[in-house]
Scaffold this active site. Sequence first.
Site, PDB file in Angstrom:
ATOM      1  N   SER A  56      41.649  39.401  46.931  1.00 26.87           N
ATOM      2  CA  SER A  56      42.120  39.867  45.623  1.00 26.87           C
ATOM      3  C   SER A  56      41.601  41.247  45.258  1.00 26.87           C
ATOM      4  O   SER A  56      42.221  41.951  44.454  1.00 26.87           O
ATOM      5  CB  SER A  56      41.714  38.863  44.543  1.00 26.87           C
ATOM      6  OG  SER A  56      40.306  38.674  44.535  1.00 26.87           O
ATOM      7  N   GLY A  93      42.451  35.070  46.866  1.00 26.58           N
ATOM      8  CA  GLY A  93      41.897  33.809  47.342  1.00 26.58           C
ATOM      9  C   GLY A  93      41.628  33.762  48.832  1.00 26.58           C
ATOM     10  O   GLY A  93      41.125  32.755  49.329  1.00 26.58           O
ATOM     11  N   ASN A 121      34.874  35.785  49.416  1.00 23.35           N
ATOM     12  CA  ASN A 121      35.131  34.408  48.986  1.00 23.35           C
ATOM     13  C   ASN A 121      34.332  33.406  49.814  1.00 23.35           C
ATOM     14  O   ASN A 121      33.918  32.357  49.309  1.00 23.35           O
ATOM     15  CB  ASN A 121      36.624  34.098  49.073  1.00 23.35           C
ATOM     16  CG  ASN A 121      37.420  34.795  47.986  1.00 23.35           C
ATOM     17  OD1 ASN A 121      36.942  34.971  46.871  1.00 23.35           O
ATOM     18  ND2 ASN A 121      38.631  35.217  48.306  1.00 23.35           N
ATOM     19  N   ASP A 204      36.699  38.577  33.874  1.00 25.24           N
ATOM     20  CA  ASP A 204      36.048  37.624  34.774  1.00 25.24           C
ATOM     21  C   ASP A 204      34.759  38.186  35.364  1.00 25.24           C
ATOM     22  O   ASP A 204      33.977  37.459  35.980  1.00 25.24           O
ATOM     23  CB  ASP A 204      36.999  37.164  35.886  1.00 25.24           C
ATOM     24  CG  ASP A 204      37.448  38.293  36.816  1.00 25.24           C
ATOM     25  OD1 ASP A 204      36.898  39.407  36.729  1.00 25.24           O
ATOM     26  OD2 ASP A 204      38.352  38.056  37.630  1.00 25.24           O
ATOM     27  N   HIS A 207      36.617  41.138  39.185  1.00 22.42           N
ATOM     28  CA  HIS A 207      37.702  42.000  39.644  1.00 22.42           C
ATOM     29  C   HIS A 207      37.705  43.325  38.876  1.00 22.42           C
ATOM     30  O   HIS A 207      37.699  43.327  37.651  1.00 22.42           O
ATOM     31  CB  HIS A 207      39.052  41.288  39.497  1.00 22.42           C
ATOM     32  CG  HIS A 207      39.155  40.086  40.380  1.00 22.42           C
ATOM     33  ND1 HIS A 207      38.876  38.826  39.926  1.00 22.42           N
ATOM     34  CD2 HIS A 207      39.504  39.971  41.681  1.00 22.42           C
ATOM     35  CE1 HIS A 207      39.045  37.961  40.924  1.00 22.42           C
ATOM     36  NE2 HIS A 207      39.420  38.632  41.993  1.00 22.42           N
TER      37      HIS A 207
END
Length: 230
Positions: A56, A93, A121, A204, A207
Site C-alpha cells: 500500500s 495488503g 506487512n 492511521d 500511510h
Amino acid sequence: MRTLLSFCYLFILISFISCGENSQKKGEDHTAESEQKTTKTIPSQNTKVILFYGNSLTAGMGLDPNEAFPALIQEKMDTLGLQYKVINAGLSGETSASGKNRISWVLKQKVDVFVLELGANDGLRGIPLAETKKNLQDIIDIVKTENPDTVIILAGMQIPPNMGPEYTSEFKNIFPKLASQNNLILIPFLLENVAGIPELNQPDGIHPTAEGQRIIAQNIWPVIHEAISH
C-alpha cells in the site's frame, strides 16, 4: 521522539494489521484486474521501464494514484526528458508471500529497473523472519531469471519494537543483507523523514499523505537516478 514514535506505532498496530488483512482480501479479489492493467502497459520500443513492486505504500493507499511516489518519479522523468515509463504495481495488503505468488504476472514485459518494496506487512504481523527473507530472495531470483539485465533496487523497511528488540533489529537487517548478497542497490529506509511524523501521515499514522509521498520521492530519486545512469 523515539518514545513518541513507538507509542504511536503501538496504538495503530492492531488496527493497521486488521486493515491490511481486509485490504489483502480485497486486493486478492482484484489481483487479476491489477495484473491485467500492468501487463497492458506496453511502452514504445525506445522507452525503458521502471516497475515499482510493493504494497500500500507504493500503491498510495488513501490518495489519488497521481500522488503516489511512483507517479512523482514519472513526473521527474518527464521533466528531465528521460525516456522511462514508470509502472506502479503496488497492491494494498501485500506480503512477501503474496508478492512472490503474483510476480510472474508483472514480468510479462521487459523491465529495466525493478524496485522491490515488500516486507512491512510481514514485520507488522510477526511473520517468521526466515520466511520473509526467503520470499524476498525468491522474488529477486525470479526477476534475475526472467530479466537478467534488470537493475534491482531493494527498499529497506523498519518496524516498531512491538515484536521485541531482537525481531525488530533482525527485520531491519534483512534488507541490507539481501542487497549485499545479491549486489542490489539499496534504499536504506523508504520512509525516512516521514515515518512517525503526524502531519506527513494519514489518520492511521502509517500511510503517508500527499506531502509524505513527495518526500519519499525526493528521498529515492538519487537512488533511481543512480540506477538509470549505469
